[in-house]
Design a protein around this motif. Structure first.
Motif, PDB file in Angstrom:
ATOM      1  N   ARG A   1       0.827  -1.207   0.000  1.00  9.51           N
ATOM      2  CA  ARG A   1       0.000   0.000   0.000  1.00  9.51           C
ATOM      3  C   ARG A   1       0.862   1.259   0.000  1.00  9.51           C
ATOM      4  NH1 ARG A   1      -2.042   3.437   3.678  1.00  9.51           N
ATOM      5  NH2 ARG A   1      -1.391   2.258   5.510  1.00  9.51           N
ATOM      6  N   VAL A   2       1.904   1.274   0.820  1.00 12.99           N
ATOM      7  CA  VAL A   2       2.769   2.455   0.909  1.00 12.99           C
ATOM      8  C   VAL A   2       3.574   2.632  -0.376  1.00 12.99           C
ATOM      9  CG1 VAL A   2       4.720   3.476   2.142  1.00 12.99           C
ATOM     10  CG2 VAL A   2       2.869   2.394   3.424  1.00 12.99           C
ATOM     11  N   ALA A   3       4.023   1.531  -0.989  1.00 10.22           N
ATOM     12  CA  ALA A   3       4.785   1.631  -2.237  1.00 10.22           C
ATOM     13  C   ALA A   3       3.952   2.242  -3.355  1.00 10.22           C
ATOM     14  CB  ALA A   3       5.292   0.249  -2.650  1.00 10.22           C
ATOM     15  N   ARG A   4       2.634   2.087  -3.286  1.00 11.25           N
ATOM     16  CA  ARG A   4       1.753   2.614  -4.336  1.00 11.25           C
ATOM     17  C   ARG A   4       1.262   4.033  -4.053  1.00 11.25           C
ATOM     18  NH1 ARG A   4      -1.057  -2.866  -4.174  1.00 11.25           N
ATOM     19  NH2 ARG A   4      -0.226  -4.023  -5.969  1.00 11.25           N
ATOM     20  N   MET A   5       1.646   4.597  -2.943  1.00  8.85           N
ATOM     21  CA  MET A   5       1.102   5.907  -2.569  1.00  8.85           C
ATOM     22  C   MET A   5       1.526   6.985  -3.572  1.00  8.85           C
ATOM     23  SD  MET A   5       1.565   5.931   1.589  1.00  8.85           S
ATOM     24  CE  MET A   5       0.949   7.602   1.697  1.00  8.85           C
ATOM     25  N   PRO A   6       0.583   7.753  -4.098  1.00  3.89           N
ATOM     26  CA  PRO A   6       0.929   8.789  -5.079  1.00  3.89           C
ATOM     27  C   PRO A   6       1.700   9.957  -4.472  1.00  3.89           C
ATOM     28  CG  PRO A   6      -1.395   8.935  -4.499  1.00  3.89           C
ATOM     29  CD  PRO A   6      -0.878   7.679  -3.849  1.00  3.89           C
ATOM     30  N   GLN A   7       1.669  10.099  -3.150  1.00  2.91           N
ATOM     31  CA  GLN A   7       2.353  11.230  -2.514  1.00  2.91           C
ATOM     32  C   GLN A   7       3.858  11.224  -2.757  1.00  2.91           C
ATOM     33  OE1 GLN A   7      -0.059   9.341  -1.190  1.00  2.91           O
ATOM     34  NE2 GLN A   7      -0.892  10.235   0.696  1.00  2.91           N
ATOM     35  N   HIS A   8       4.433  10.052  -3.031  1.00  2.00           N
ATOM     36  CA  HIS A   8       5.886   9.978  -3.220  1.00  2.00           C
ATOM     37  C   HIS A   8       6.380  10.939  -4.294  1.00  2.00           C
ATOM     38  CE1 HIS A   8       6.295   6.666  -0.492  1.00  2.00           C
ATOM     39  NE2 HIS A   8       5.594   5.822  -1.239  1.00  2.00           N
ATOM     40  N   GLN A   9       5.543  11.183  -5.294  1.00  3.38           N
ATOM     41  CA  GLN A   9       5.983  12.058  -6.389  1.00  3.38           C
ATOM     42  C   GLN A   9       6.223  13.486  -5.910  1.00  3.38           C
ATOM     43  OE1 GLN A   9       2.928  12.713  -9.403  1.00  3.38           O
ATOM     44  NE2 GLN A   9       1.353  12.115  -7.917  1.00  3.38           N
ATOM     45  N   ASP A  10       5.603  13.882  -4.791  1.00  2.00           N
ATOM     46  CA  ASP A  10       5.746  15.240  -4.272  1.00  2.00           C
ATOM     47  C   ASP A  10       6.785  15.338  -3.155  1.00  2.00           C
ATOM     48  OD1 ASP A  10       3.642  16.143  -5.955  1.00  2.00           O
ATOM     49  OD2 ASP A  10       2.190  15.353  -4.505  1.00  2.00           O
ATOM     50  N   TYR A  11       7.305  14.182  -2.699  1.00  2.00           N
ATOM     51  CA  TYR A  11       8.229  14.176  -1.574  1.00  2.00           C
ATOM     52  C   TYR A  11       9.652  13.893  -2.054  1.00  2.00           C
ATOM     53  CZ  TYR A  11       3.899  13.782   1.175  1.00  2.00           C
ATOM     54  OH  TYR A  11       2.661  13.986   1.721  1.00  2.00           O
ATOM     55  N   ASP A  12      10.627  14.203  -1.191  1.00  2.00           N
ATOM     56  CA  ASP A  12      12.036  14.094  -1.588  1.00  2.00           C
ATOM     57  C   ASP A  12      12.720  12.818  -1.129  1.00  2.00           C
ATOM     58  OD1 ASP A  12      12.037  16.507  -2.924  1.00  2.00           O
ATOM     59  OD2 ASP A  12      12.722  17.666  -1.202  1.00  2.00           O
ATOM     60  N   SER A  13      12.065  11.994  -0.322  1.00  2.00           N
ATOM     61  CA  SER A  13      12.732  10.788   0.184  1.00  2.00           C
ATOM     62  C   SER A  13      11.703   9.822   0.759  1.00  2.00           C
ATOM     63  CB  SER A  13      13.768  11.153   1.258  1.00  2.00           C
ATOM     64  OG  SER A  13      13.136  11.768   2.367  1.00  2.00           O
ATOM     65  N   PHE A  14      12.198   8.665   1.196  1.00  2.00           N
ATOM     66  CA  PHE A  14      11.339   7.663   1.826  1.00  2.00           C
ATOM     67  C   PHE A  14      12.158   6.933   2.876  1.00  2.00           C
ATOM     68  CE2 PHE A  14      10.147   3.108   1.972  1.00  2.00           C
ATOM     69  CZ  PHE A  14       8.900   3.230   2.565  1.00  2.00           C
ATOM     70  N   VAL A  15      11.529   6.636   4.025  1.00  2.00           N
ATOM     71  CA  VAL A  15      12.183   5.889   5.104  1.00  2.00           C
ATOM     72  C   VAL A  15      11.298   4.723   5.509  1.00  2.00           C
ATOM     73  CG1 VAL A  15      13.036   5.967   7.486  1.00  2.00           C
ATOM     74  CG2 VAL A  15      13.368   7.943   5.989  1.00  2.00           C
ATOM     75  N   CYS A  16      11.931   3.566   5.720  1.00  2.00           N
ATOM     76  CA  CYS A  16      11.223   2.392   6.242  1.00  2.00           C
ATOM     77  C   CYS A  16      12.013   1.842   7.422  1.00  2.00           C
ATOM     78  CB  CYS A  16      11.086   1.332   5.161  1.00  2.00           C
ATOM     79  SG  CYS A  16      10.312  -0.211   5.750  1.00  2.00           S
ATOM     80  N   VAL A  17      11.346   1.717   8.558  1.00  2.00           N
ATOM     81  CA  VAL A  17      11.955   1.108   9.740  1.00  2.00           C
ATOM     82  C   VAL A  17      11.135  -0.135  10.079  1.00  2.00           C
ATOM     83  CG1 VAL A  17      12.709   1.448  12.119  1.00  2.00           C
ATOM     84  CG2 VAL A  17      12.587   3.408  10.564  1.00  2.00           C
ATOM     85  N   LEU A  18      11.815  -1.262  10.213  1.00  2.00           N
ATOM     86  CA  LEU A  18      11.133  -2.519  10.496  1.00  2.00           C
ATOM     87  C   LEU A  18      11.816  -3.211  11.674  1.00  2.00           C
ATOM     88  CD1 LEU A  18       9.115  -4.790   9.824  1.00  2.00           C
ATOM     89  CD2 LEU A  18      10.749  -5.609   8.110  1.00  2.00           C
ATOM     90  N   VAL A  19      11.024  -3.577  12.667  1.00  2.00           N
ATOM     91  CA  VAL A  19      11.526  -4.274  13.853  1.00  2.00           C
ATOM     92  C   VAL A  19      10.737  -5.572  13.989  1.00  2.00           C
ATOM     93  CG1 VAL A  19      12.070  -4.067  16.307  1.00  2.00           C
ATOM     94  CG2 VAL A  19      11.840  -1.999  14.907  1.00  2.00           C
ATOM     95  N   SER A  20      11.442  -6.700  14.007  1.00  2.00           N
ATOM     96  CA  SER A  20      10.723  -7.982  13.998  1.00  2.00           C
ATOM     97  C   SER A  20      11.635  -9.126  14.420  1.00  2.00           C
ATOM     98  CB  SER A  20      10.173  -8.249  12.591  1.00  2.00           C
ATOM     99  OG  SER A  20       9.509  -9.497  12.526  1.00  2.00           O
ATOM    100  N   ARG A  21      11.019 -10.210  14.792  1.00  2.00           N
ATOM    101  CA  ARG A  21      11.730 -11.481  14.866  1.00  2.00           C
ATOM    102  C   ARG A  21      11.874 -12.016  13.447  1.00  2.00           C
ATOM    103  NH1 ARG A  21       8.260 -14.621  16.179  1.00  2.00           N
ATOM    104  NH2 ARG A  21       9.390 -16.440  16.958  1.00  2.00           N
ATOM    105  N   GLY A  22      12.837 -12.894  13.242  1.00  2.00           N
ATOM    106  CA  GLY A  22      12.992 -13.430  11.894  1.00  2.00           C
ATOM    107  C   GLY A  22      14.083 -14.473  11.787  1.00  2.00           C
ATOM    108  N   GLY A  23      14.310 -14.903  10.544  1.00  2.00           N
ATOM    109  CA  GLY A  23      15.429 -15.774  10.244  1.00  2.00           C
ATOM    110  C   GLY A  23      16.615 -14.941   9.799  1.00  2.00           C
TER     111      GLY A  23
END
Length: 290
Positions: free
Chosen positions: A105-127
């Motif tokens: 959903r966030v990757a498809r957001m049209p607002q990105h075209q008006d913004y200068d950057s993108f940040v993703c923070v992910l905290v999880s258990r995993g392999g």
């Protein structure tokens, strides 16, 4: 050759020459060259070229997506990136399907075209190469799929803009897994993105350019203690970004490494954090000039 003969010889050479040519000949014989050092003349010295920076002027600077499936770090992260000028969207305790849904959903957001950057923070258990969210240990979402979903071919509105990923993964050993299979999910198709978000004209920027990928791994046993601590890695990151926001991000990250290594030197193996940094940034990146 005597002076008289030399003068006659010059006059004969000058016959048939243009005024400009005669002037060149006279100067060549009359003036002695003066040796000048490169430092004095300035010849061949490179001109000052200002270091290129990413544009970071939009309001907000971009979307900061925080997905915290552990619950210890959301508050500090939200405050940090809000203070930097990001529009923070945070989600707690998601399953693998929930993580995939939000990322799409966030990757498809049209607002990105008006913004200068993108940040993703992910905290999880995993392999070692995947995250589980709040699901049991038998399935995971590959970490490299997260990055692919925001590359320029899948998210053209972020083409040429910095895309920053900060991942804290609490790793479950393979012996604890019921099933080590990973769930492969493609990023959003380019054809589904509004054509208005596509940058005009031809572009030579590679689809994998402008990415900073900071991955920290720690043992899942840290979360099994009576009082589960916040991530040392994310605490250091938040502190650096709040206090030294005017400095280049890569410099801050190098110092973050030093802080984490200092922590590791004082604790047991099970309490250590291991940070990997990969980036394809093409310019200097300073998140905020405030």
């Amino acid at each position: 050759m005597c002076t008289l003969h030399r003068t006659c010889h010059l006059r004969r050479l000058q016959n048939g020459r243009s005024k400009e040519q005669r002037l060149i000949v006279e100067q060549h014989h009359i003036q002695k060259p003066v040796k000048t050092s490169i430092q004095e003349s300035g010849a061949f010295l490179p001109q000052h070229i200002p270091e290129e920076r990413y544009r970071m002027q939009s309001k907000p600077l971009g979307i900061c997506l925080i997905i915290d499936c552990i619950g210890n770090d959301t508050g500090a992260l939200r405050d940090t990136f809000t203070s930097l000028g990001y529009e923070v969207q945070h989600f707690l305790y998601l399953s693998v399907d929930g993580i995939i849904h939000i990322l799409r959903r966030v990757a498809r957001m049209p607002q990105h075209q008006d913004y200068d950057s993108f940040v993703c923070v992910l905290v999880s258990r995993g392999g070692s190469q995947s995250v589980f969210g709040v699901d049991p240990t038998h399935s995971g979402f590959p970490l490299d799929q997260i990055r692919r979903m925001f590359m320029a071919d899948a998210c053209p509105s972020l083409l040429g803009k910095p895309k920053l990923f900060f991942i804290q993964n609490y790793v479950v050993s393979e012996g604890q897994l019921e099933d080590s299979s990973n769930l492969e999910v493609d990023g959003p198709a380019v054809k589904n993105v509004d054509s208005k978000t596509r940058p005009p004209g031809p572009c030579t920027v590679h689809r994998e350019a402008d990415i900073l990928w900071s991955l920290c791994r720690a043992d899942v046993s840290l979360l099994e203690r009576p009082s589960s601590p916040a991530s040392v890695y994310l605490q250091c990151l938040s502190q650096k970004l709040r206090q030294e926001r005017r400095r280049p991000l890569l410099e801050l990250h190098i110092e973050l490494h030093s802080r984490v290594y200092d922590w590791n030197s004082r604790v047991s193996d099970k309490e250590r954090y291991y940070v990997w940094l990969q980036h394809t940034l093409r310019k200097k990146l300073i998140l905020s000039c405030k």
